[in-house]
Design an enzyme around this catalytic site. Structure first.
Site, short mmCIF file in Angstrom:
data_model
loop_
_atom_site.label_atom_id
_atom_site.label_comp_id
_atom_site.label_asym_id
_atom_site.label_seq_id
_atom_site.Cartn_x
_atom_site.Cartn_y
_atom_site.Cartn_z
N HIS A 173 -4.44 -4.96 -0.24
CA HIS A 173 -4.10 -3.91 -1.21
C HIS A 173 -3.24 -4.42 -2.37
O HIS A 173 -3.70 -4.49 -3.50
CB HIS A 173 -3.41 -2.71 -0.56
CG HIS A 173 -4.31 -1.94 0.33
ND1 HIS A 173 -5.33 -1.15 -0.15
CD2 HIS A 173 -4.38 -1.86 1.68
CE1 HIS A 173 -5.97 -0.61 0.87
NE2 HIS A 173 -5.42 -1.02 1.99
N GLU A 217 0.88 -1.18 0.00
CA GLU A 217 0.00 0.00 0.00
C GLU A 217 0.92 1.23 0.00
O GLU A 217 0.97 2.00 0.96
CB GLU A 217 -0.91 -0.01 1.25
CG GLU A 217 -2.02 1.04 1.20
CD GLU A 217 -2.84 1.10 2.50
OE1 GLU A 217 -2.48 0.40 3.48
OE2 GLU A 217 -3.83 1.85 2.54
ZN LIG Z 1 -6.71 -1.92 5.25
#
Ligand SMILES: [Zn+2]
Ligand SMILES: *[C@@H]1O[C@H](CO)[C@@H](O)[C@H](O)[C@H]1NC(C)=O
Ligand SMILES: *[C@@H]1O[C@H](CO)[C@@H](O)[C@H](O)[C@H]1NC(C)=O
Ligand SMILES: *[C@@H]1O[C@H](CO)[C@@H](O)[C@H](O)[C@H]1NC(C)=O
Ligand SMILES: *[C@@H]1O[C@H](CO)[C@@H](O)[C@H](O)[C@H]1NC(C)=O
Ligand SMILES: *[C@@H]1O[C@H](CO)[C@@H](O)[C@H](O)[C@H]1NC(C)=O
Ligand SMILES: *[C@@H]1O[C@H](CO)[C@@H](O)[C@H](O)[C@H]1NC(C)=O
Length: 495
Positions: free
Chosen positions: A366, A341
């Site tokens: 992510h 992320e």
């Molecule tokens: Zn999260």
């Protein structure tokens, strides 16, 4: 002369024929080899698809002709209130979407829900930075830079309650009128995001509220046509009015109780599980304690324990490499690591993807940076590691501005095991999942990707869940029933 022209024309046509054929094949191959591109729809599904695609084409074509008006290249806050008007959105909303596999418990319900809690009895407020709340029988014996006062008294002391509540409500949402100036970079966004959690904390961790909140959250999911949830929680210590503080296990037990109650009241809801996900910004001793907590929950409540993760802004927290020896010893816990992320290619944060894969993570939270790592993408595909993609979160938390540039389109084209999720929809006033599905479908995916993709994404959310095999089978059957119901009763004119 005519002969020459004829020959030329003939040759050109022949060559053109070949060219068109090869071109057609390539285009088709790409579509078919993308996620969901190779499933077949039955007649009824095709009827739904024709309707859906007619509306998708309208929206995309309009954007193509008026790029300045294309909502998905602007900030979500600038168009979020218009989404409900979209016919594509309405179809997606009523479509069964399976499961939500990446969501944080304290950011599910929206600002209005939290504002309502400030009207409850026994609530104290400290107008410090950040503003904090605490339910208590007496004035809380907790440090406050100014002073603790009863919320009801604070409210009755102001001239204009509407104005006061409007200001208060701002604590419970990241939404604002001018996001591009308020959030110039990931730093400002995350600072504001953490303030949100600080303000919500005391309101939600009061034990009766915690239980009610999670019950209401499950209702909220169900109403968005979701049938199963894996919720990430730091498992905060809950408290009572007399100041009693409970430990982690009590929070986990509260989850178990509420899940059981909800399933009893809604037999067609498959259920929920817990991913214990404490902060990554800790030292090894604290991590050892967290792992111990996880082991206890797994031992005492195996039916709700899905696995373990670490949370917090990845760039600012500890990278996984810091904890590798400890985590290698704890592989039996099932990892669902946040990783990638970040926009910082080649940093230790970015390399969390490497460690997540090597540590045997079951899914990646992510995986935003994954497209920069072809070797890892291949591993993810071979090992069938689900990627929990949260498009709106990535856009709001400052990783990408124009969602057409989100790497989800690449993951889908490569047929990687993707599931769509919503991360913290309550913090930005999005639906539990429909907004994310809609923005991804119209803003990120190919114009040509259709119901086959949406259906496969919904099925993936069950396939990559932590449900036990027999429950997964039941979930897929229940999904089939809901899906057929959706398709059978579909009426294009009602959208
Ligand atoms: Zn999260
Ligand atoms: C699509 O499915 C068919 C039949 O299952 C298979 O023969 C074909 O290779 C698949 N195509 C792609 C691109 O995966
Ligand atoms: C974008 O949002 C506006 C309102 O802000 C809406 O009127 C319009 O239809 C949307 N455009 C597209 C292409 O969806
Ligand atoms: C807030 O409370 C009001 C009044 O009790 C209620 O009508 C409303 O639905 C509540 N809003 C939310 C989001 O719970
Ligand atoms: C407040 O808390 C402090 C430290 O925890 C404790 O020493 C003190 O006795 C408490 N005061 C009251 C009135 O409870
Ligand atoms: C109270 O504040 C609201 C919102 O700012 C405003 O619209 C309203 O006019 C104010 N009412 C009075 C009596 O000032
Ligand atoms: C899964 O099934 C087992 C029994 O096979 C049951 O005890 C458990 O509660 C189920 N879990 C969920 C999430 O439904």
């Amino acid at each position: 002369m005519w002969r020459i022209i004829f020959v030329l024309l003939f040759t050109y046509a022949k060559c053109d024929d070949n060219y068109n054929e090869r071109r057609r094949k390539l285009v088709e191959l790409e579509l078919r080899s993308a996620l969901g591109g190779n499933i077949t729809l039955n007649d009824k599904e095709n009827t739904v698809n024709n309707c859906l695609m007619q509306h998708k084409f309208n929206e995309v074509d309009y954007g193509f002709d008026h790029p300045n008006e294309f909502n998905f290249s602007h900030h979500y806050f600038s168009y979020k209130n218009q989404i409900q008007k979209s016919k594509v959105f309405k179809i997606i909303k009523s479509m069964p979407k399976g499961a939500v596999l990446h969501i944080h418990d304290m950011a599910i319900m929206g600002a209005d829900y939290l504002l309502n809690i400030t009207y409850m009895e026994h609530l104290y407020v400290c107008f410090d930075k950040p503003v904090r709340f605490l339910f208590s029988n007496n004035v809380p014996n907790v440090t406050c830079g100014i002073q603790w006062q009863l919320m009801s008294e604070a409210r009755s002391a102001v001239d204009n309650v509407t104005e006061f509540d409007a200001q208060l409500r701002k604590l419970f949402t990241l939404v604002c009128d001018n996001p591009d100036t308020v959030y110039p970079s990931i730093k400002e966004t995350w600072t504001r995001f953490m303030q949100y959690f600080n303000s919500a904390y005391g309101l939600l961790t009061y034990r009766p509220n915690w239980e009610q909140y999670f019950y209401d959250a499950l209702t909220y999911f169900k109403n968005d046509n979701i049938m199963y949830v894996e919720v990430r929680s730091i498992l905060p210590n809950l408290y009572e009015l007399d100041g009693t503080q409970y430990d982690t296990m009590v929070t986990a037990k509260a989850y178990r109780k509420i899940i059981k109650r909800f399933k009893k009241n809604h037999p067609d809801f498959i259920g929920a599980k817990l991913i214990y996900a404490p902060s990554r910004k800790v030292d090894r001793n604290v991590l050892a304690q967290y792992i111990e907590n996880a082991r206890r929950i797994k031992r005492e409540m195996p039916e709700i324990f899905a696995g373990f993760d670490l949370v917090g802004q990845e760039d600012a927290g500890n990278p996984l490499i810091e904890f590798v020896p400890q985590l290698l010893e704890a592989k039996d816990l099932n990892f669902f690591f946040h990783a990638g992320e970040t926009n910082w290619f080649g940093t230790l944060t970015d390399e969390n993807l490497v460690d997540a894969v090597l540590l045997g993570t079951k899914r990646i939270g992510h995986g935003y940076a994954l497209a920069k790592h072809p070797q890892l993408m291949q591993e993810v595909k071979d090992k069938d590691i689900g990627i929990e993609v949260n498009v709106l979160s990535n856009a709001i938390l400052s990783l990408v501005r124009d969602v057409r540039n989100h790497p989800l389109s690449i993951f889908l084209s490569m047929d990687l095991p993707v599931v769509l999720s919503s991360d913290d929809p309550g913090a930005w006033g999005a639906d539990p999942l429909s907004d994310d599905f809609y923005v991804a479908f119209v803003g990120v995916t190919s114009k040509l990707q259709d119901l086959k993709l949406l259906k496969t994404l919904a099925l993936n959310s069950l396939k990559y869940s932590a449900l036990e095999p027999e429950n997964k089978t039941r979930a897929l059957q229940e999904f089939d029933r809901q899906w057929n119901n959706f398709v059978d009763n579909f009426d294009c004119s009602s959208y």
